[in-house]
Design a protein around this motif. Structure first.
Motif, PDB file in Angstrom:
ATOM      1  N   UNK A 259     -33.434 -83.406 -20.073  1.00 13.44           N
ATOM      2  CA  UNK A 259     -32.938 -82.143 -19.522  1.00 13.44           C
ATOM      3  C   UNK A 259     -31.555 -81.776 -20.021  1.00 13.44           C
ATOM      4  N   UNK A 260     -30.736 -82.746 -20.428  1.00 12.30           N
ATOM      5  CA  UNK A 260     -29.399 -82.454 -20.948  1.00 12.30           C
ATOM      6  C   UNK A 260     -29.454 -81.492 -22.131  1.00 12.30           C
ATOM      7  N   UNK A 261     -30.567 -81.571 -22.876  1.00 13.04           N
ATOM      8  CA  UNK A 261     -30.723 -80.738 -24.067  1.00 13.04           C
ATOM      9  C   UNK A 261     -30.606 -79.250 -23.745  1.00 13.04           C
ATOM     10  N   UNK A 262     -30.889 -78.877 -22.505  1.00 12.45           N
ATOM     11  CA  UNK A 262     -30.882 -77.462 -22.134  1.00 12.45           C
ATOM     12  C   UNK A 262     -29.468 -76.899 -22.015  1.00 12.45           C
TER      13      UNK A 262
ATOM     14  N   UNK B 157     -27.342 -72.484 -25.408  1.00 13.03           N
ATOM     15  CA  UNK B 157     -26.217 -71.536 -25.487  1.00 13.03           C
ATOM     16  C   UNK B 157     -25.763 -71.261 -26.920  1.00 13.03           C
ATOM     17  N   UNK B 158     -25.837 -72.270 -27.773  1.00 11.07           N
ATOM     18  CA  UNK B 158     -25.499 -72.078 -29.183  1.00 11.07           C
ATOM     19  C   UNK B 158     -26.492 -71.116 -29.832  1.00 11.07           C
TER      20      UNK B 158
ATOM     21  N   UNK C  92     -25.451 -75.200 -15.607  1.00  7.68           N
ATOM     22  CA  UNK C  92     -24.313 -74.682 -16.379  1.00  7.68           C
ATOM     23  C   UNK C  92     -24.809 -74.036 -17.668  1.00  7.68           C
ATOM     24  N   UNK C  93     -25.805 -74.662 -18.302  1.00  8.97           N
ATOM     25  CA  UNK C  93     -26.396 -74.065 -19.493  1.00  8.97           C
ATOM     26  C   UNK C  93     -27.036 -72.725 -19.200  1.00  8.97           C
ATOM     27  N   UNK C  94     -27.684 -72.606 -18.047  1.00  7.27           N
ATOM     28  CA  UNK C  94     -28.288 -71.328 -17.657  1.00  7.27           C
ATOM     29  C   UNK C  94     -27.232 -70.235 -17.517  1.00  7.27           C
TER      30      UNK C  94
END
Length: 369
Positions: A152-155, A160-161, A231-233
């Motif tokens: 899940x960290x990949x998200x 975002x990049x 945070x990625x969202x």
């Protein structure tokens, strides 16, 4: 010689620009001062897992980007330029690992400020290979890890990049590829009953006696892992075009997770490393909590979350985050690099913990206006 001169110039900028801005704008708030102290301490104590281009630095400098966006303080931009120049604007080397593109988020931001400084060719090469070339994940030859973004960290690391790069290129094919891989991760790891992500398939319950679980019998949901996701969202939604065809998927997921994260905040304002078993490590942890604070405060500032309901949550969290910072600027109570809930301490720190602190502060400053 040219590079040495530039680095010396950037060092002078880091040393002197903040006091200059302080005089021009009047007394800085204590929150702004705390953020700059965190940056200055981290810049003086570089750390990374593998290389200066790795995911830990990528997460840290994502916080620096957001701090600059909010404050426009040149001390942050100087740090970003210095880092990118030292890295020769390279990504980390694993083209099919989402962690290794996280550093490019800051490159793309600097490119928007100084296009003549940044070389985006390494970023372009990485994304084209990562998203569009067949590999052991996309071709199904790795049976254990059958999707590209299997954790899940990949998200946080890649999407975002990709959004920023798609905007730069004005090409939705990057957004479409991102959505394909994001949805695979969602389908594999998102628990629709708990509204949380398992870190990876080790923690996906199959309803048998071999399922990993906490001592209280609950499922294991890692705080920082879910912090990475929400945070990625926020970063994705902040810049994703309003008319993008899949935007509502991300918005609905963000709202659903925000409700759950609010419910799991502990009395001291922070979240525990094991979200459904706070007694496992009964102390606050700053990296997950920082990401949650950033994401929830962002939602308030964007009018997505109810200000009356969520403002007390982020204010309480930010007070606790501030209390976790040492006098010298170091941000403590950060769980070390890992892939599941583990303890932290007042003296444990990592650069991505500083990044989470800066992310949270960047949105709290907006909330205070």
């Amino acid at each position: 010689m040219i590079k040495s001169t530039l680095l010396f110039t950037v060092f002078l900028t880091l040393a002197f620009v903040a006091p200059h801005n302080s005089n021009a704008q009047g007394t800085k708030t204590s929150d702004q001062q705390a953020m700059i102290k965190a940056l200055e301490w981290q810049e003086a104590h570089p750390i990374y897992a593998m290389a200066p281009t790795d995911w830990t630095n990528g997460a840290y400098y994502t916080g620096v980007v957001q701090a600059h966006k909010t404050t426009n303080d040149e001390v942050y931009l100087a740090a970003l330029k210095n880092m990118g120049w030292q890295n020769d604007w390279q990504t980390a080397p694993r083209f099919y690992h989402a962690d290794d593109i996280a550093i490019a988020y800051s490159y793309l931001y600097v490119n928007g400020k100084r296009k003549d400084l940044v070389d985006l060719k390494p970023t372009e090469k990485f994304l084209d290979k990562h998203l569009f070339e067949s590999n052991q994940w996309t071709d199904g030859s790795d049976a254990e890890r059958s999707i590209l973004w299997w954790w899940c960290d990949a998200l946080f690391m890649a999407p975002p990049v990709i959004v920023e790069y798609a905007l730069l290129k004005k090409d939705d094919k990057y957004l479409d590829a991102m959505h394909k891989y994001y949805k695979q991760t969602y389908d594999l790891l998102y628990n629709k009953d708990e509204h949380l992500f398992a870190r990876d398939t080790r923690f996906v319950w199959k309803g048998n006696s071999e399922d990993l679980r906490e001592e209280n019998g609950k499922k294991i949901f890692w705080s920082r892992g879910n912090g990475w996701v929400i945070a990625g969202l926020a970063l994705i939604l902040n810049d994703m075009p309003e008319d993008y065809k899949h935007r509502n998927f991300y918005l609905d997921l963000y709202k659903e997770m925000a409700v759950k994260i609010k419910q799991l905040q502990q009395q001291d304002g922070l979240w525990r490393t094991s979200l459904l078993s706070p007694e496992s490590y009964d102390h606050g942890e700053v990296s997950g909590s920082g990401f949650f604070t950033f994401a929830l405060a962002w939602g308030i500032n964007k009018g997505i979350l109810d200000k009356v309901v969520y403002t007390p949550v982020v204010q309480k969290a930010w007070t606790a985050l501030r209390a976790s910072q040492h006098e010298d600027g170091r941000v403590g109570w950060v769980q070390n690099i890992g892939a599941s809930p583990e303890p932290a301490s007042a003296d444990s720190w990592q650069n991505f913990g500083t990044g989470a602190f800066l992310l949270a502060g960047s949105e709290m400053l907006k909330l205070e206006k």
